[in-house]
Design a protein around this motif. Structure first.
Motif, mmCIF file in Angstrom:
data_model
loop_
_atom_site.group_PDB
_atom_site.id
_atom_site.type_symbol
_atom_site.label_atom_id
_atom_site.label_comp_id
_atom_site.label_asym_id
_atom_site.label_seq_id
_atom_site.Cartn_x
_atom_site.Cartn_y
_atom_site.Cartn_z
ATOM 1 N N PRO A 174 0.786 -1.169 -0.067
ATOM 2 C CA PRO A 174 0.049 0.017 0.153
ATOM 3 C C PRO A 174 0.762 1.294 0.165
ATOM 4 N N GLY A 175 1.351 1.500 -1.061
ATOM 5 C CA GLY A 175 2.180 2.915 -1.368
ATOM 6 C C GLY A 175 1.445 4.109 -0.854
ATOM 7 N N ASP A 176 0.396 4.157 -1.166
ATOM 8 C CA ASP A 176 -0.315 5.521 -0.888
ATOM 9 C C ASP A 176 -0.310 5.568 0.558
ATOM 10 N N LEU A 177 -0.690 4.390 1.449
ATOM 11 C CA LEU A 177 -1.048 4.465 2.938
ATOM 12 C C LEU A 177 0.397 4.766 3.586
ATOM 13 N N PHE A 178 1.511 4.025 2.910
ATOM 14 C CA PHE A 178 2.782 4.199 3.647
ATOM 15 C C PHE A 178 3.027 5.833 3.410
ATOM 16 N N VAL A 179 2.823 6.407 2.311
ATOM 17 C CA VAL A 179 3.258 7.889 2.334
ATOM 18 C C VAL A 179 2.175 8.673 3.165
ATOM 19 N N VAL A 180 1.007 8.366 3.159
ATOM 20 C CA VAL A 180 0.019 9.085 4.422
ATOM 21 C C VAL A 180 0.532 8.848 5.683
ATOM 22 N N LEU A 181 0.777 7.704 6.143
ATOM 23 C CA LEU A 181 1.229 7.391 7.568
ATOM 24 C C LEU A 181 2.425 8.452 7.621
ATOM 25 N N VAL A 182 3.687 8.354 6.740
ATOM 26 C CA VAL A 182 4.743 8.883 7.220
ATOM 27 C C VAL A 182 4.601 10.502 7.006
ATOM 28 N N GLY A 183 3.776 10.901 5.930
ATOM 29 C CA GLY A 183 3.572 12.634 5.812
ATOM 30 C C GLY A 183 2.748 13.016 6.757
ATOM 31 N N VAL A 184 1.731 12.365 7.124
ATOM 32 C CA VAL A 184 1.021 12.994 8.390
ATOM 33 C C VAL A 184 1.720 13.052 9.550
ATOM 34 N N TRP A 212 7.752 4.332 13.005
ATOM 35 C CA TRP A 212 7.976 3.472 11.802
ATOM 36 C C TRP A 212 7.561 1.998 12.256
ATOM 37 N N PRO A 213 7.555 1.495 13.414
ATOM 38 C CA PRO A 213 7.311 0.210 13.674
ATOM 39 C C PRO A 213 5.552 0.068 13.347
ATOM 40 N N THR A 214 4.703 1.060 13.172
ATOM 41 C CA THR A 214 3.338 0.961 12.761
ATOM 42 C C THR A 214 3.241 0.871 11.641
ATOM 43 N N VAL A 215 4.072 1.633 10.558
ATOM 44 C CA VAL A 215 4.302 1.772 9.428
ATOM 45 C C VAL A 215 4.591 0.380 8.736
ATOM 46 N N LEU A 216 5.526 -0.232 9.580
ATOM 47 C CA LEU A 216 5.845 -1.699 9.171
ATOM 48 C C LEU A 216 4.772 -2.701 9.096
ATOM 49 N N LEU A 217 3.897 -2.455 10.507
ATOM 50 C CA LEU A 217 2.803 -3.370 10.838
ATOM 51 C C LEU A 217 1.736 -3.207 9.668
ATOM 52 N N ILE A 218 1.345 -1.924 9.478
ATOM 53 C CA ILE A 218 0.167 -1.783 8.667
ATOM 54 C C ILE A 218 0.641 -2.190 7.044
ATOM 55 N N CYS A 219 1.689 -1.963 6.711
ATOM 56 C CA CYS A 219 1.961 -1.889 5.271
ATOM 57 C C CYS A 219 2.319 -3.671 5.021
ATOM 58 N N GLY A 220 3.070 -4.396 6.019
ATOM 59 C CA GLY A 220 2.916 -5.782 6.095
ATOM 60 C C GLY A 220 1.623 -6.441 5.822
ATOM 61 N N VAL A 221 0.835 -6.056 6.837
ATOM 62 C CA VAL A 221 -0.565 -6.879 6.759
ATOM 63 C C VAL A 221 -1.456 -6.578 5.455
ATOM 64 N N LEU A 222 -1.346 -5.316 5.014
ATOM 65 C CA LEU A 222 -1.789 -5.135 3.880
ATOM 66 C C LEU A 222 -1.319 -5.587 2.596
ATOM 67 N N THR A 223 -0.194 -5.744 2.667
ATOM 68 C CA THR A 223 0.509 -6.469 1.415
ATOM 69 C C THR A 223 0.085 -7.763 1.319
#
Length: 424
Positions: free
Chosen positions: A53-63, A280-291
């Motif tokens: 989920p590239g779009d969600l990755f950028v949203v999480l990091v950016g916001v 960053w741990p949250t970003v890893l968690l969400i992006c991994g599950v959604l992948t």
């Protein structure tokens, strides 16, 4: 055993290992995506990465980056004080203000994650400052965004009504909107009571620097009420974010990170501190599950489950199971995507006339969106990532349990209220 069942069992194993061994579930999910994708589905690495989920990755990091900057330079403290003054110092009203603001944003056209991205960081900063349960404040923001999410001019409402028209089903835009609004309002009221909302101060809180009833002292107001150049620029950036997302339909993540970088150029010390506060741990968690969920989708696991349910000979039971599938899958994936898949699957037994189409569509819509409080959904992930001064593992578990309650409890309730009476 079919490939679809294998992929579901692997997901269960991931949850069990993550819970019992305290391993980041996102890392486990990446491994599962690789194993199931390569060995079971015979996907290439590029095919597996397509689900990232590239779009969600950028949203999480950016916001989180932008609002970490706002915390670093004191802008969020200034906004919290301004919010208190706006409601006459009555802390108990703030959660409902956040509910109303989120609902208004989605009702006039913002997608739910964009509204949460705008409102949640401020709401959670306020919660941390005044010792309000972060679960209460996060839930109020998320349910507010879903409450307004199906207005006739909203994004979600337009999409669902468009699907209904395309499938030539009877629909009612106002019923859809009110169903979501009422359900989310009721849930918000229950959460407000359960999470201590009734104990929040209903009278004006003490002025800054004075002792409160609990013995604590508010920080002097001078530093927090003063608008420094950094705070003025940050406020301008937050206004620009709202305008860019709502008026120009720009991506919230890309806009946030661009504004954060611009602020960091002028105040590099704040920018350096803010980067370290990105969760960053949250970003890893969400992006991994959604992948991994993306791999399930590509394998046809979701369609497989939906078709199996729609083939059941008892229409009311099939309707309930479809609501459950919408809730379970949507807790990990796109709500709109799930509705787009499930509504057409419901067409065969809706055509028989045993089930009211208006009630069924409203029940599916509510079931598939009210679970966005899950930490694996975009809304839940944004709340988790933007909560300051919390035990993040504990807050993650709270959101996961709360999301599980929504998955279990909401589908049968909306089924009884909307499907069984035969609305439409």
């Amino acid at each position: 055993m079919s490939d679809e069942l294998i992929s579901i069992l692997v997901l269960v194993v991931v949850f069990v290992i993550a819970t019992t061994r305290s391993i980041n579930m996102g890392a486990l999910s990446f491994a599962a995506a690789f194993g199931v994708g390569e060995l079971v589905a015979d996907f290439s690495a590029d095919h597996i990465f397509a689900g990232f989920p590239g779009d969600l990755f950028v949203v999480l990091v950016g916001v989180t980056y932008l609002f970490a900057l706002a915390r670093a330079n004191g802008t969020t403290d200034w906004l919290v004080h301004a919010s208190i003054r706006l409601v006459g110092g009555r802390v108990a009203l703030i959660p409902w203000v956040m509910f109303a603001v989120s609902g208004t944003l989605t009702a006039i056209g913002a997608v739910s994650p964009a509204a949460v991205a705008i409102v949640a960081p401020l709401a959670l900063s306020f919660a941390a400052r005044y010792r309000i349960s972060p679960l209460l404040m996060g839930a109020m923001v998320m349910h507010g965004s879903q409450g307004g999410g199906f207005s006739p001019i909203s994004i979600y409402g337009s999409i669902v009504n468009g699907i209904v028209d395309r499938e030539k089903l009877p629909g009612n835009e106002i019923t859809l909107f009110l169903a979501s609004l009422v359900v989310n309002l009721i849930i918000a009221a229950v959460v407000f009571v359960v999470c201590g909302g009734l104990k929040l101060p209903r009278t004006a809180v003490a002025a800054a620097g004075e002792e409160r009833e609990d013995g604590a002292r508010e920080a002097p107001a001078d530093a927090e009420d003063r608008l420094t150049p950094a705070r003025i620029a940050t406020l301008a950036a937050l206004v620009a974010l709202v305008v860019a997302v709502l008026a120009f339909d720009l991506d919230a993540g890309l806009t946030s990170i661009t504004l954060a970088v611009a602020l960091s150029v002028f105040w590099p010390d704040h920018g350096k501190k803010a980067v370290n506060e990105v969760t960053w741990p949250t970003v890893l968690l969400i992006c991994g599950v959604l992948t991994y969920v993306g791999v399930l989708d590509e394998m046809g696991t979701i369609t497989y489950a939906g078709k199996a349910v729609s083939d059941i000979g008892v229409p009311l039971l099939a309707a309930l199971l479809l609501c459950y599938i919408g809730a379970i899958v949507s807790a990990f994936a796109s709500s709109v995507g799930i509705m787009g898949a499930l509504i057409p699957l419901a067409v065969p037994f809706l055509a028989q006339g045993d089930i009211g189409a208006v009630g069924m569509i409203a029940a599916l819509a509510v079931s598939a969106t009210v679970v966005d409080v899950s930490p694996f959904s975009t809304n839940g992930a944004l709340v988790l990532a933007n909560a300051p001064d919390v035990d993040r593992d504990r807050f993650f578990r709270q959101l996961m349990v709360y999301g599980g309650i929504m998955v279990v409890a909401v589908p049968p309730v909306v089924w009884l209220a909307m499907v069984v009476p035969g609305l439409g």
